[in-house]
Write a protein that holds these residues in place. Sequence first.
Motif, PDB file in Angstrom:
ATOM      1  N   THR A  85       0.834  -1.204   0.000  1.00  0.00           N
ATOM      2  CA  THR A  85       0.000   0.000   0.000  1.00  0.00           C
ATOM      3  C   THR A  85       0.870   1.256   0.000  1.00  0.00           C
ATOM      4  N   ASP A  86       1.953   1.249   0.768  1.00  0.00           N
ATOM      5  CA  ASP A  86       2.880   2.376   0.815  1.00  0.00           C
ATOM      6  C   ASP A  86       3.560   2.564  -0.536  1.00  0.00           C
ATOM      7  N   LEU A  87       3.969   1.458  -1.157  1.00  0.00           N
ATOM      8  CA  LEU A  87       4.608   1.540  -2.469  1.00  0.00           C
ATOM      9  C   LEU A  87       3.676   2.161  -3.506  1.00  0.00           C
ATOM     10  N   LEU A  88       2.443   1.720  -3.542  1.00  0.00           N
ATOM     11  CA  LEU A  88       1.477   2.284  -4.493  1.00  0.00           C
ATOM     12  C   LEU A  88       1.234   3.761  -4.218  1.00  0.00           C
ATOM     13  N   ASP A  89       1.239   4.157  -2.951  1.00  0.00           N
ATOM     14  CA  ASP A  89       1.041   5.559  -2.581  1.00  0.00           C
ATOM     15  C   ASP A  89       2.181   6.452  -3.078  1.00  0.00           C
ATOM     16  N   ASN A 111       9.423   8.978  -0.556  1.00  0.00           N
ATOM     17  CA  ASN A 111      10.017   7.657  -0.677  1.00  0.00           C
ATOM     18  C   ASN A 111       9.259   6.640   0.145  1.00  0.00           C
ATOM     19  N   VAL A 112       9.312   5.431  -0.308  1.00  0.00           N
ATOM     20  CA  VAL A 112       8.668   4.339   0.402  1.00  0.00           C
ATOM     21  C   VAL A 112       9.386   4.117   1.738  1.00  0.00           C
ATOM     22  N   THR A 113       8.628   3.758   2.734  1.00  0.00           N
ATOM     23  CA  THR A 113       9.198   3.446   4.035  1.00  0.00           C
ATOM     24  C   THR A 113       9.667   1.992   3.993  1.00  0.00           C
ATOM     25  N   SER A 114      10.939   1.800   4.256  1.00  0.00           N
ATOM     26  CA  SER A 114      11.477   0.437   4.241  1.00  0.00           C
ATOM     27  C   SER A 114      12.460   0.257   5.392  1.00  0.00           C
ATOM     28  N   THR A 115      13.105  -0.866   5.396  1.00  0.00           N
ATOM     29  CA  THR A 115      14.088  -1.147   6.432  1.00  0.00           C
ATOM     30  C   THR A 115      15.451  -0.556   6.101  1.00  0.00           C
ATOM     31  N   LEU A 116      15.575   0.126   4.973  1.00  0.00           N
ATOM     32  CA  LEU A 116      16.836   0.751   4.565  1.00  0.00           C
ATOM     33  C   LEU A 116      16.753   2.272   4.721  1.00  0.00           C
ATOM     34  N   LEU A 154      15.104   3.423  -2.633  1.00  0.00           N
ATOM     35  CA  LEU A 154      15.211   2.163  -3.375  1.00  0.00           C
ATOM     36  C   LEU A 154      15.268   2.462  -4.868  1.00  0.00           C
ATOM     37  N   GLY A 155      16.243   1.897  -5.557  1.00  0.00           N
ATOM     38  CA  GLY A 155      16.393   2.133  -6.994  1.00  0.00           C
ATOM     39  C   GLY A 155      15.177   1.705  -7.782  1.00  0.00           C
ATOM     40  N   SER A 156      14.552   0.609  -7.396  1.00  0.00           N
ATOM     41  CA  SER A 156      13.364   0.138  -8.112  1.00  0.00           C
ATOM     42  C   SER A 156      12.214   1.129  -7.978  1.00  0.00           C
ATOM     43  N   GLN A 157      12.070   1.731  -6.809  1.00  0.00           N
ATOM     44  CA  GLN A 157      11.040   2.754  -6.603  1.00  0.00           C
ATOM     45  C   GLN A 157      11.336   3.975  -7.468  1.00  0.00           C
ATOM     46  N   THR A 158      12.592   4.386  -7.512  1.00  0.00           N
ATOM     47  CA  THR A 158      12.995   5.539  -8.314  1.00  0.00           C
ATOM     48  C   THR A 158      12.713   5.298  -9.789  1.00  0.00           C
ATOM     49  N   LEU A 159      13.018   4.117 -10.296  1.00  0.00           N
ATOM     50  CA  LEU A 159      12.735   3.789 -11.697  1.00  0.00           C
ATOM     51  C   LEU A 159      11.233   3.825 -11.979  1.00  0.00           C
ATOM     52  N   ALA A 160      10.439   3.289 -11.060  1.00  0.00           N
ATOM     53  CA  ALA A 160       8.984   3.311 -11.240  1.00  0.00           C
ATOM     54  C   ALA A 160       8.451   4.742 -11.237  1.00  0.00           C
ATOM     55  N   GLN A 161       8.961   5.591 -10.334  1.00  0.00           N
ATOM     56  CA  GLN A 161       8.533   6.994 -10.309  1.00  0.00           C
ATOM     57  C   GLN A 161       8.958   7.717 -11.591  1.00  0.00           C
ATOM     58  N   ALA A 162      10.109   7.355 -12.139  1.00  0.00           N
ATOM     59  CA  ALA A 162      10.557   7.971 -13.392  1.00  0.00           C
ATOM     60  C   ALA A 162       9.599   7.641 -14.528  1.00  0.00           C
TER      61      ALA A 162
END
Length: 115
Positions: free
Chosen positions: A14-18, A34-39, A43-51
């Motif tokens: 849900t956070d990722l989709l948001d 940015n997505v809330t994660s344990t890092l 996240l590069g994958s999130q950045t690519l999706a936002q691009a």
Amino acid sequence: MAGGTHMWPVVDLTDLLDVLDLTEAGPGRFRARNVTSTLPTTLGSQTLAQAVIAAERTVPHMAVQSLHGVFPRGGYADRDVEVEVETVQSGRALATVQVSFRQEGREHARVCWPC
């Protein structure tokens, strides 16, 4: 990732989709979080999706066929991101777009399609 799956970041769907719902800040400009994660870094994958989302909103008559991303420095997961799309060329069949990701005036990622 080296070290096995126990090293992978944990992300809530849900956070990722948001975070993929970018806020328009002007023509070719967006704000994102940015997505809330344990890092502690983005996240590069999130950045690519936002691009992909930002580029397709800027040149909606085109579809992403391929993309290339560079990550010269890590982004901070706990800070908002400024996303800027530059349309280098847009024709009937092909467009070239560059998407820059900045935090506090410093670019931490750049994605382009096609390259």
